[in-house]
Design a protein around this motif. Sequence first.
Motif, PDB file in Angstrom:
ATOM      1  N   VAL A  46       0.842  -1.189   0.000  1.00 42.11           N
ATOM      2  CA  VAL A  46       0.000   0.000   0.000  1.00 42.11           C
ATOM      3  C   VAL A  46       0.879   1.240   0.000  1.00 42.11           C
ATOM      4  CG1 VAL A  46      -1.770   1.290   1.260  1.00 42.11           C
ATOM      5  CG2 VAL A  46      -1.794  -1.220   1.291  1.00 42.11           C
ATOM      6  N   ASP A  47       0.588   2.174  -0.880  1.00 43.08           N
ATOM      7  CA  ASP A  47       1.278   3.470  -0.898  1.00 43.08           C
ATOM      8  C   ASP A  47       0.449   4.470  -0.105  1.00 43.08           C
ATOM      9  OD1 ASP A  47       3.516   2.792  -2.635  1.00 43.08           O
ATOM     10  OD2 ASP A  47       2.007   2.569  -4.209  1.00 43.08           O
ATOM     11  N   LEU A  48       1.041   4.983   0.990  1.00 38.27           N
ATOM     12  CA  LEU A  48       0.314   5.876   1.885  1.00 38.27           C
ATOM     13  C   LEU A  48       1.288   6.845   2.526  1.00 38.27           C
ATOM     14  CD1 LEU A  48      -2.530   6.393   3.191  1.00 38.27           C
ATOM     15  CD2 LEU A  48      -1.786   4.890   5.063  1.00 38.27           C
ATOM     16  N   ASP A  49       0.892   8.106   2.592  1.00 36.96           N
ATOM     17  CA  ASP A  49       1.711   9.144   3.227  1.00 36.96           C
ATOM     18  C   ASP A  49       3.114   9.218   2.639  1.00 36.96           C
ATOM     19  OD1 ASP A  49      -0.446   9.618   4.888  1.00 36.96           O
ATOM     20  OD2 ASP A  49       0.319   8.334   6.511  1.00 36.96           O
ATOM     21  N   GLY A  50       3.191   9.020   1.324  1.00 36.40           N
ATOM     22  CA  GLY A  50       4.484   9.121   0.656  1.00 36.40           C
ATOM     23  C   GLY A  50       5.395   7.934   0.861  1.00 36.40           C
ATOM     24  N   ARG A  51       4.885   6.859   1.476  1.00 34.94           N
ATOM     25  CA  ARG A  51       5.705   5.668   1.711  1.00 34.94           C
ATOM     26  C   ARG A  51       4.947   4.415   1.273  1.00 34.94           C
ATOM     27  NH1 ARG A  51       7.859   5.941   7.821  1.00 34.94           N
ATOM     28  NH2 ARG A  51       5.711   6.618   8.213  1.00 34.94           N
ATOM     29  N   ARG A  52       5.708   3.375   1.004  1.00 31.26           N
ATOM     30  CA  ARG A  52       5.118   2.090   0.626  1.00 31.26           C
ATOM     31  C   ARG A  52       5.141   1.182   1.841  1.00 31.26           C
ATOM     32  NH1 ARG A  52       3.550  -0.286  -4.025  1.00 31.26           N
ATOM     33  NH2 ARG A  52       4.093  -2.444  -4.536  1.00 31.26           N
ATOM     34  N   TRP A  53       3.990   0.592   2.147  1.00 33.40           N
ATOM     35  CA  TRP A  53       3.835  -0.256   3.329  1.00 33.40           C
ATOM     36  C   TRP A  53       3.501  -1.685   2.913  1.00 33.40           C
ATOM     37  CZ3 TRP A  53       3.954   1.954   8.359  1.00 33.40           C
ATOM     38  CH2 TRP A  53       3.998   3.358   8.382  1.00 33.40           C
ATOM     39  N   TYR A  54       3.895  -2.626   3.760  1.00 37.13           N
ATOM     40  CA  TYR A  54       3.469  -4.011   3.561  1.00 37.13           C
ATOM     41  C   TYR A  54       2.450  -4.369   4.629  1.00 37.13           C
ATOM     42  CZ  TYR A  54       3.202  -9.026   3.304  1.00 37.13           C
ATOM     43  OH  TYR A  54       2.717 -10.314   3.195  1.00 37.13           O
ATOM     44  N   ARG A  55       1.282  -4.845   4.200  1.00 34.56           N
ATOM     45  CA  ARG A  55       0.239  -5.303   5.113  1.00 34.56           C
ATOM     46  C   ARG A  55       0.493  -6.776   5.420  1.00 34.56           C
ATOM     47  NH1 ARG A  55      -5.654  -3.930   2.991  1.00 34.56           N
ATOM     48  NH2 ARG A  55      -6.031  -5.019   4.972  1.00 34.56           N
ATOM     49  N   THR A  56       0.757  -7.093   6.661  1.00 33.87           N
ATOM     50  CA  THR A  56       1.124  -8.470   7.013  1.00 33.87           C
ATOM     51  C   THR A  56      -0.061  -9.423   7.040  1.00 33.87           C
ATOM     52  OG1 THR A  56       0.848  -8.144   9.407  1.00 33.87           O
ATOM     53  CG2 THR A  56       3.012  -7.588   8.452  1.00 33.87           C
ATOM     54  N   GLY A  57      -1.274  -8.891   7.248  1.00 29.81           N
ATOM     55  CA  GLY A  57      -2.431  -9.777   7.413  1.00 29.81           C
ATOM     56  C   GLY A  57      -2.510 -10.366   8.811  1.00 29.81           C
ATOM     57  N   ASP A  58      -1.661  -9.894   9.726  1.00 32.48           N
ATOM     58  CA  ASP A  58      -1.646 -10.388  11.104  1.00 32.48           C
ATOM     59  C   ASP A  58      -2.216  -9.332  12.052  1.00 32.48           C
ATOM     60  OD1 ASP A  58      -0.425 -12.880  10.581  1.00 32.48           O
ATOM     61  OD2 ASP A  58       1.549 -11.917  10.500  1.00 32.48           O
ATOM     62  N   ARG A  59      -3.053  -9.776  12.988  1.00 30.33           N
ATOM     63  CA  ARG A  59      -3.581  -8.896  14.016  1.00 30.33           C
ATOM     64  C   ARG A  59      -2.659  -8.942  15.224  1.00 30.33           C
ATOM     65  NH1 ARG A  59      -8.242 -10.652  16.151  1.00 30.33           N
ATOM     66  NH2 ARG A  59      -8.750  -8.585  16.954  1.00 30.33           N
ATOM     67  N   VAL A  60      -2.260  -7.767  15.691  1.00 31.52           N
ATOM     68  CA  VAL A  60      -1.356  -7.693  16.839  1.00 31.52           C
ATOM     69  C   VAL A  60      -1.877  -6.670  17.829  1.00 31.52           C
ATOM     70  CG1 VAL A  60       0.629  -8.319  15.397  1.00 31.52           C
ATOM     71  CG2 VAL A  60       0.156  -5.921  15.872  1.00 31.52           C
ATOM     72  N   ARG A  61      -1.351  -6.765  19.026  1.00 27.68           N
ATOM     73  CA  ARG A  61      -1.689  -5.821  20.095  1.00 27.68           C
ATOM     74  C   ARG A  61      -0.396  -5.164  20.553  1.00 27.68           C
ATOM     75  NH1 ARG A  61      -5.124  -8.647  24.429  1.00 27.68           N
ATOM     76  NH2 ARG A  61      -6.556  -8.613  22.634  1.00 27.68           N
ATOM     77  N   ALA A  62      -0.433  -3.853  20.762  1.00 23.47           N
ATOM     78  CA  ALA A  62       0.768  -3.102  21.120  1.00 23.47           C
ATOM     79  C   ALA A  62       0.745  -2.678  22.579  1.00 23.47           C
ATOM     80  CB  ALA A  62       0.906  -1.870  20.235  1.00 23.47           C
ATOM     81  N   ARG A  63       1.898  -2.759  23.222  1.00 24.35           N
ATOM     82  CA  ARG A  63       2.078  -2.216  24.556  1.00 24.35           C
ATOM     83  C   ARG A  63       2.623  -0.793  24.431  1.00 24.35           C
ATOM     84  NH1 ARG A  63       2.349  -5.358  28.955  1.00 24.35           N
ATOM     85  NH2 ARG A  63       3.917  -3.965  29.830  1.00 24.35           N
ATOM     86  N   PRO A  64       2.530  -0.008  25.505  1.00 24.31           N
ATOM     87  CA  PRO A  64       3.045   1.379  25.455  1.00 24.31           C
ATOM     88  C   PRO A  64       4.518   1.463  25.087  1.00 24.31           C
ATOM     89  CG  PRO A  64       1.632   1.084  27.371  1.00 24.31           C
ATOM     90  CD  PRO A  64       1.824  -0.279  26.774  1.00 24.31           C
ATOM     91  N   ASP A  65       5.313   0.426  25.408  1.00 26.62           N
ATOM     92  CA  ASP A  65       6.740   0.463  25.090  1.00 26.62           C
ATOM     93  C   ASP A  65       7.040   0.050  23.655  1.00 26.62           C
ATOM     94  OD1 ASP A  65       6.294  -2.246  25.161  1.00 26.62           O
ATOM     95  OD2 ASP A  65       7.625  -2.662  26.851  1.00 26.62           O
ATOM     96  N   GLY A  66       6.006  -0.222  22.854  1.00 28.24           N
ATOM     97  CA  GLY A  66       6.202  -0.566  21.454  1.00 28.24           C
ATOM     98  C   GLY A  66       6.330  -2.046  21.185  1.00 28.24           C
ATOM     99  N   GLU A  67       6.327  -2.857  22.221  1.00 33.28           N
ATOM    100  CA  GLU A  67       6.408  -4.303  21.995  1.00 33.28           C
ATOM    101  C   GLU A  67       5.048  -4.826  21.533  1.00 33.28           C
ATOM    102  OE1 GLU A  67       8.952  -7.611  23.980  1.00 33.28           O
ATOM    103  OE2 GLU A  67       7.157  -7.362  25.197  1.00 33.28           O
ATOM    104  N   LEU A  68       5.088  -5.786  20.611  1.00 30.94           N
ATOM    105  CA  LEU A  68       3.881  -6.298  19.987  1.00 30.94           C
ATOM    106  C   LEU A  68       3.601  -7.727  20.434  1.00 30.94           C
ATOM    107  CD1 LEU A  68       4.564  -5.062  16.340  1.00 30.94           C
ATOM    108  CD2 LEU A  68       3.307  -3.878  18.161  1.00 30.94           C
ATOM    109  N   ALA A  69       2.317  -8.040  20.579  1.00 27.36           N
ATOM    110  CA  ALA A  69       1.869  -9.400  20.876  1.00 27.36           C
ATOM    111  C   ALA A  69       1.016  -9.877  19.711  1.00 27.36           C
ATOM    112  CB  ALA A  69       1.066  -9.449  22.173  1.00 27.36           C
TER     113      ALA A  69
END
Length: 507
Positions: free
Chosen positions: A378-401
């Motif tokens: 996906v091209d968004l905000d001037g950058r190209r992104w990859y959509r992983t198709g994975d649902r994750v949850r983020a903690r305040p410190d940036g670590e993902l579950a």
Amino acid sequence: MSLTLVERFLRGLEVSPDRPAVRIGSDVVTYREAHDTASRWAGSLMADGSPRTVGVLAGKSTTSYVGLLAVLYAGATVVPLLPHFPAALTRWMIKLAGVETLIVDERGLAVLPEITDRDTSFRVLDTGGFADRFPTIPVTSHPVISAPVPVAPSDQAYILFTSGSTGVPKGVPISHGSFTHYFELQDRRCDFGPDDVISQTFDLNFDCGIHVVFSAWGAGATVQTVPPSAYRDLPAFLAEHGITVWYSTPSGIWMAREMGGLDKGALDGLRWSFFAGEALRCQDAADWQAAAPGSKVENLYGPTELTITVCRHRWSGEESERRGVNGTVPIGQVHEAHDFRLVTEQGQRSSVEGELWVTGPQMATGYLDPADEEGRFVDLDGRRWYRTGDRVRARPDGELAYIGRLDSQVKVHGWRVELAEVDHVVRECDGVRGAVTVTRTALHGTELVVFYTGDEVPETVLAAGVRAVLPDSILPRRYVHLAAFPLNSNRKVDRIALRERAAGLAG
């Protein structure tokens, strides 16, 4: 120091010229031998013209490893191919990748007649005296090149194909620059050295297999292949071959456990243990840590499109359990120099939970077939992104579950069901080792089927646990006990096979 894949091997050659670069059963190839042979093969490829894309059609043999190196020495793009794949699929990969030249071993040679058709033409490097069987490129007796061909960061190093779990595999070209960034980060945190022996449980068409090869070769260490029979007594195999670094899918843990190989301290020779390719259960990580008390245990996450892995989490016992979701180990923080965002089903950015999008230097630019990119890049905000198709949850410190695949959240009679949550509840039942929930189509709509391993447990007991997360009207229709889960070629749980089995069940 940033090194290309070839430069990583040359560093290993400098520190370990006469040590094994790879051991496969009784076959051993030293760094010096691999370099000399790869130089001859690369020179032969270049004498025939400047190769662009070369396929390596080989099983777990020394030819496959030296062949990969030879293609990279020639400055070409390597496409790993497996002889046991269906011939039609291999033919399709060869055409899509634009492969005109092949390096093959005996197994690859045996399947070439099935792959060849009137629309598929290629030449084969004559590494084994079979010039009378196919159009070949002769191998010279001396290197034609004095040094490997220089490459630019944007040049393609590999073309790997996704597993195709949701359809036809997609071709993913990965640049030298992407690999350079990945291994540079790894070198900063991992103290691999010439005395290390790194397990190879993967085939070379799987990106994790590339991780093993160049992790070892960049340190002058040894790649040691691990046959399925090794799991019968994994502690003995590791001790016999001096393996100090382990890398496998999490399925390798329960394979070792089923064979009694996870006794406390049984794997005490390990210094590092890496798991990737599937969600890592906290219980599995704890059991492995107990068996390998001197090992750092890491959970790695990342699709092929993001160059092997793009997140990591160091197992820390109860703290990791607290940070995980549904009994799985967190996937950790996204690699530095990358950015990520979580996107909800409504397309809104979230700071808490959503689909993981990533951009950065490890991201592939797209697929071989641009038509495959819709919905993924996906091209968004001037950058190209990859959509992983994975649902994750983020903690305040940036670590993902990791929560699960987007397609693991299904609707059953109007209710949203998170399959990973059902798996977790079933695993919590006494006697159950593992659980995988799939859907099947019935006359009255979608219904759930749970496959599980461990002790055979009465369905009433399992259903009682699942009632904690599901109403009675949509409880799983069947609970099927298995001695072991089926695995695909990458040694991940074969969910396609389970769905097909569920569809064939009576009732």
